[in-house]
Scaffold this motif. Structure first.
Motif, PDB file in Angstrom:
ATOM      1  N   ILE A  59      26.976  -1.910 -24.109  1.00  0.00           N
ATOM      2  CA  ILE A  59      28.307  -2.173 -23.556  1.00  0.00           C
ATOM      3  C   ILE A  59      28.504  -1.413 -22.248  1.00  0.00           C
ATOM      4  O   ILE A  59      29.084  -1.930 -21.287  1.00  0.00           O
ATOM      5  CB  ILE A  59      29.395  -1.786 -24.583  1.00  0.00           C
ATOM      6  N   GLN A  60      27.992  -0.198 -22.201  1.00  0.00           N
ATOM      7  CA  GLN A  60      28.148   0.628 -20.999  1.00  0.00           C
ATOM      8  C   GLN A  60      27.040   0.390 -19.974  1.00  0.00           C
ATOM      9  O   GLN A  60      27.078   0.957 -18.881  1.00  0.00           O
ATOM     10  CB  GLN A  60      28.169   2.111 -21.400  1.00  0.00           C
ATOM     11  N   ASN A  61      26.062  -0.440 -20.363  1.00  0.00           N
ATOM     12  CA  ASN A  61      24.942  -0.763 -19.469  1.00  0.00           C
ATOM     13  C   ASN A  61      24.268   0.508 -18.940  1.00  0.00           C
ATOM     14  O   ASN A  61      23.991   0.642 -17.741  1.00  0.00           O
ATOM     15  CB  ASN A  61      25.425  -1.636 -18.301  1.00  0.00           C
ATOM     16  N   ILE A  62      23.993   1.422 -19.857  1.00  0.00           N
ATOM     17  CA  ILE A  62      23.359   2.690 -19.479  1.00  0.00           C
ATOM     18  C   ILE A  62      21.842   2.539 -19.562  1.00  0.00           C
ATOM     19  O   ILE A  62      21.296   2.223 -20.621  1.00  0.00           O
ATOM     20  CB  ILE A  62      23.811   3.840 -20.401  1.00  0.00           C
ATOM     21  N   VAL A  63      21.183   2.739 -18.445  1.00  0.00           N
ATOM     22  CA  VAL A  63      19.716   2.720 -18.413  1.00  0.00           C
ATOM     23  C   VAL A  63      19.252   3.932 -17.616  1.00  0.00           C
ATOM     24  O   VAL A  63      19.234   3.919 -16.384  1.00  0.00           O
ATOM     25  CB  VAL A  63      19.168   1.431 -17.771  1.00  0.00           C
ATOM     26  N   ASN A  64      18.929   4.983 -18.322  1.00  0.00           N
ATOM     27  CA  ASN A  64      18.395   6.187 -17.684  1.00  0.00           C
ATOM     28  C   ASN A  64      17.485   6.895 -18.681  1.00  0.00           C
ATOM     29  O   ASN A  64      17.227   6.382 -19.779  1.00  0.00           O
ATOM     30  CB  ASN A  64      19.530   7.106 -17.195  1.00  0.00           C
ATOM     31  N   ALA A  65      17.016   8.064 -18.304  1.00  0.00           N
ATOM     32  CA  ALA A  65      16.048   8.774 -19.141  1.00  0.00           C
ATOM     33  C   ALA A  65      16.614   9.095 -20.522  1.00  0.00           C
ATOM     34  O   ALA A  65      15.914   8.983 -21.535  1.00  0.00           O
ATOM     35  CB  ALA A  65      15.605  10.058 -18.444  1.00  0.00           C
ATOM     36  N   PHE A 113      11.167  -1.973 -23.352  1.00  0.00           N
ATOM     37  CA  PHE A 113      10.275  -2.374 -22.257  1.00  0.00           C
ATOM     38  C   PHE A 113      11.080  -2.837 -21.043  1.00  0.00           C
ATOM     39  O   PHE A 113      10.689  -2.588 -19.894  1.00  0.00           O
ATOM     40  CB  PHE A 113       9.326  -3.480 -22.718  1.00  0.00           C
ATOM     41  N   ASP A 114      12.201  -3.511 -21.287  1.00  0.00           N
ATOM     42  CA  ASP A 114      13.078  -3.906 -20.176  1.00  0.00           C
ATOM     43  C   ASP A 114      13.638  -2.673 -19.472  1.00  0.00           C
ATOM     44  O   ASP A 114      13.756  -2.649 -18.239  1.00  0.00           O
ATOM     45  CB  ASP A 114      14.229  -4.776 -20.692  1.00  0.00           C
ATOM     46  N   MET A 115      13.970  -1.656 -20.250  1.00  0.00           N
ATOM     47  CA  MET A 115      14.491  -0.418 -19.665  1.00  0.00           C
ATOM     48  C   MET A 115      13.406   0.301 -18.866  1.00  0.00           C
ATOM     49  O   MET A 115      13.682   0.866 -17.797  1.00  0.00           O
ATOM     50  CB  MET A 115      15.041   0.486 -20.771  1.00  0.00           C
ATOM     51  N   TYR A 116      12.186   0.261 -19.372  1.00  0.00           N
ATOM     52  CA  TYR A 116      11.071   0.843 -18.616  1.00  0.00           C
ATOM     53  C   TYR A 116      10.941   0.161 -17.251  1.00  0.00           C
ATOM     54  O   TYR A 116      10.718   0.821 -16.228  1.00  0.00           O
ATOM     55  CB  TYR A 116       9.761   0.682 -19.385  1.00  0.00           C
ATOM     56  N   ASP A 117      11.059  -1.174 -17.243  1.00  0.00           N
ATOM     57  CA  ASP A 117      10.942  -1.924 -15.988  1.00  0.00           C
ATOM     58  C   ASP A 117      12.012  -1.493 -14.984  1.00  0.00           C
ATOM     59  O   ASP A 117      11.751  -1.409 -13.774  1.00  0.00           O
ATOM     60  CB  ASP A 117      11.065  -3.428 -16.251  1.00  0.00           C
ATOM     61  N   VAL A 118      13.212  -1.219 -15.486  1.00  0.00           N
ATOM     62  CA  VAL A 118      14.313  -0.815 -14.602  1.00  0.00           C
ATOM     63  C   VAL A 118      14.027   0.536 -13.954  1.00  0.00           C
ATOM     64  O   VAL A 118      14.182   0.703 -12.737  1.00  0.00           O
ATOM     65  CB  VAL A 118      15.647  -0.764 -15.379  1.00  0.00           C
ATOM     66  N   ILE A 119      13.595   1.513 -14.749  1.00  0.00           N
ATOM     67  CA  ILE A 119      13.369   2.849 -14.174  1.00  0.00           C
ATOM     68  C   ILE A 119      12.118   2.876 -13.294  1.00  0.00           C
ATOM     69  O   ILE A 119      11.993   3.734 -12.419  1.00  0.00           O
ATOM     70  CB  ILE A 119      13.295   3.943 -15.261  1.00  0.00           C
ATOM     71  N   HIS A 120      11.192   1.930 -13.523  1.00  0.00           N
ATOM     72  CA  HIS A 120      10.007   1.866 -12.662  1.00  0.00           C
ATOM     73  C   HIS A 120      10.395   1.553 -11.218  1.00  0.00           C
ATOM     74  O   HIS A 120       9.720   1.990 -10.277  1.00  0.00           O
ATOM     75  CB  HIS A 120       9.033   0.801 -13.167  1.00  0.00           C
ATOM     76  N   LYS A 121      11.483   0.807 -11.056  1.00  0.00           N
ATOM     77  CA  LYS A 121      11.933   0.456  -9.707  1.00  0.00           C
ATOM     78  C   LYS A 121      12.415   1.683  -8.942  1.00  0.00           C
ATOM     79  O   LYS A 121      12.480   1.668  -7.713  1.00  0.00           O
ATOM     80  CB  LYS A 121      13.049  -0.588  -9.788  1.00  0.00           C
ATOM     81  N   ASN A 122      12.755   2.725  -9.690  1.00  0.00           N
ATOM     82  CA  ASN A 122      13.172   3.988  -9.069  1.00  0.00           C
ATOM     83  C   ASN A 122      12.050   5.018  -9.090  1.00  0.00           C
ATOM     84  O   ASN A 122      12.294   6.222  -8.974  1.00  0.00           O
ATOM     85  CB  ASN A 122      14.400   4.548  -9.796  1.00  0.00           C
ATOM     86  N   ASN A 123      10.818   4.515  -9.264  1.00  0.00           N
ATOM     87  CA  ASN A 123       9.630   5.379  -9.308  1.00  0.00           C
ATOM     88  C   ASN A 123       9.732   6.452 -10.385  1.00  0.00           C
ATOM     89  O   ASN A 123       9.330   7.602 -10.197  1.00  0.00           O
ATOM     90  CB  ASN A 123       9.403   6.043  -7.940  1.00  0.00           C
ATOM     91  N   SER A 124      10.294   6.062 -11.508  1.00  0.00           N
ATOM     92  CA  SER A 124      10.418   6.975 -12.642  1.00  0.00           C
ATOM     93  C   SER A 124       9.751   6.349 -13.858  1.00  0.00           C
ATOM     94  O   SER A 124       9.551   5.131 -13.906  1.00  0.00           O
ATOM     95  CB  SER A 124      11.893   7.252 -12.932  1.00  0.00           C
ATOM     96  N   GLN A 125       9.393   7.179 -14.824  1.00  0.00           N
ATOM     97  CA  GLN A 125       8.807   6.651 -16.049  1.00  0.00           C
ATOM     98  C   GLN A 125       8.974   7.649 -17.183  1.00  0.00           C
ATOM     99  O   GLN A 125       9.222   8.834 -16.957  1.00  0.00           O
ATOM    100  CB  GLN A 125       7.327   6.316 -15.864  1.00  0.00           C
ATOM    101  N   SER A 126       8.844   7.145 -18.398  1.00  0.00           N
ATOM    102  CA  SER A 126       8.937   7.986 -19.585  1.00  0.00           C
ATOM    103  C   SER A 126       7.556   8.531 -19.932  1.00  0.00           C
ATOM    104  O   SER A 126       6.544   7.845 -19.768  1.00  0.00           O
ATOM    105  CB  SER A 126       9.485   7.176 -20.766  1.00  0.00           C
ATOM    106  N   SER A 127       7.528   9.746 -20.435  1.00  0.00           N
ATOM    107  CA  SER A 127       6.246  10.360 -20.808  1.00  0.00           C
ATOM    108  C   SER A 127       5.624   9.690 -22.034  1.00  0.00           C
ATOM    109  O   SER A 127       4.439   9.874 -22.310  1.00  0.00           O
ATOM    110  CB  SER A 127       6.449  11.852 -21.093  1.00  0.00           C
ATOM    111  N   LYS A 128       6.429   8.899 -22.762  1.00  0.00           N
ATOM    112  CA  LYS A 128       5.941   8.266 -23.990  1.00  0.00           C
ATOM    113  C   LYS A 128       5.653   6.778 -23.815  1.00  0.00           C
ATOM    114  O   LYS A 128       5.360   6.086 -24.790  1.00  0.00           O
ATOM    115  CB  LYS A 128       6.973   8.447 -25.111  1.00  0.00           C
ATOM    116  N   GLU A 129       5.735   6.301 -22.593  1.00  0.00           N
ATOM    117  CA  GLU A 129       5.604   4.865 -22.344  1.00  0.00           C
ATOM    118  C   GLU A 129       4.354   4.250 -22.951  1.00  0.00           C
ATOM    119  O   GLU A 129       4.413   3.243 -23.656  1.00  0.00           O
ATOM    120  CB  GLU A 129       5.610   4.592 -20.834  1.00  0.00           C
TER     121      GLU A 129
END
Length: 291
Positions: A59-65, A113-129
């Motif tokens: 609902i809040q459209n939160i996509v971050n670490a 996986f969709d959230m991973y794609d979003v943060i990849h655009k900001n040159n970020s990634q999760s350590s558990k990907e």
């Protein structure tokens, strides 16, 4: 917890902010170790509330670490439930819980996986990907899982080379290849030696399916006079000999006993794949067993 995203009656005050959702998730994960109630009851309680947590994030459209970490924890809950519920899946209620749990696990993975794609655009990634991508591959071992969106070959094409070449993904792809090639010795050895804790827990309910498939191969190979000793097979399939004997009999194999050595002769026409394959306690493969 029956609120839907499309509900028009949702007030801003009803939506929990990210820090509260994080605290909620920590509390729910803590309940997993509770012994006060049966796991099925605990699972139902956590299941409903993790869905509510995901709703508030959507609902809040939160996509971050932090949001990604919450999703990863929800998936961890579903994997742990996948293991525990499968051990009691002979009960019809537990079987339905297994299916619903698997369905939500798949949905959570695809959303993650969709959230991973979003943060990849900001040159970020999760350590558990890489580990979480590997879960999707390993789920293709099961014969009773929800239908996948794409074939694996198409799905691989969307992943970066660094993910494909990661040790977690190499492990998952190798396990899948060993299974389909019928190389069960390497299949079980690789699982025991290389799998992460969550990968092992995810795989456990599929191991007896693999063992039944291996027994089918053993039964169709060799000469009738060349019996397959259960002691040797139990080492290959990494299962207690008594549990293997139970599995053999469930498959319709006749076991002979010669000088304290139990074995079965190949080419038995009575062999059949059981409609329901039990999940035997103690089949979880840990590194301690290999030392």
């Amino acid at each position: 917890f029956c609120r839907t995203i499309s509900s028009t009656s949702v007030q801003a005050s009803d939506i929990r902010p990210l820090p509260v959702l994080r605290e909620t998730m920590d509390y729910l994960l803590h309940l997993l170790d509770s012994s006060e109630h049966q796991f099925e009851i605990v699972h139902d309680f956590i299941f409903d509330r993790t869905r509510s947590v995901r709703q508030d994030l959507s609902i809040q459209n939160i996509v971050n670490a932090q949001a990604i970490q919450i999703y990863e924890d929800v998936i961890k809950f579903h994997i742990l439930s996948h293991q525990k519920l499968s051990r009691s899946s002979q009960d019809s209620d537990a079987s339905s819980l297994c299916y619903l749990n698997m369905e939500q696990l798949m949905k959570c993975l695809l959303s993650l996986f969709d959230m991973y794609d979003v943060i990849h655009k900001n040159n970020s990634q999760s350590s558990k990907e890489t580990e979480y991508y590997s879960f999707y591959v390993l789920l293709h071992l099961g014969c009773k899982i929800p239908k996948m969106v794409d074939s694996l070959s198409l799905w691989y094409g969307h992943l970066s080379a660094s993910i494909i070449q990661s040790k977690e993904m190499v492990f998952a792809r190798s396990i899948l290849r060993f299974y389909h090639l019928g190389n069960f010795k390497r299949f079980f050895c690789a699982i025991a030696a290389e799998g992460t804790d969550l990968q092992l827990r995810l795989l456990e309910p599929f191991l007896n399916e693999a063992r039944v498939r291996a027994l089918m191969y053993f039964n169709h190979s060799g000469y009738k006079l060349q019996h397959h000793p259960l002691t040797h097979l139990s080492e290959i399939l990494m299962i207690e000999e008594l549990d293997l004997e139970t599995l053999c009999r469930l498959c319709g194999l006749e076991i002979s006993n010669n000088e304290d050595t139990k074995a079965f002769a190949p080419k038995q026409a009575s062999f059949c794949v059981p409609a329901s394959i039990p999940q035997i306690n103690g089949i979880y493969i840990s590194r301690e067993n290999q030392r």
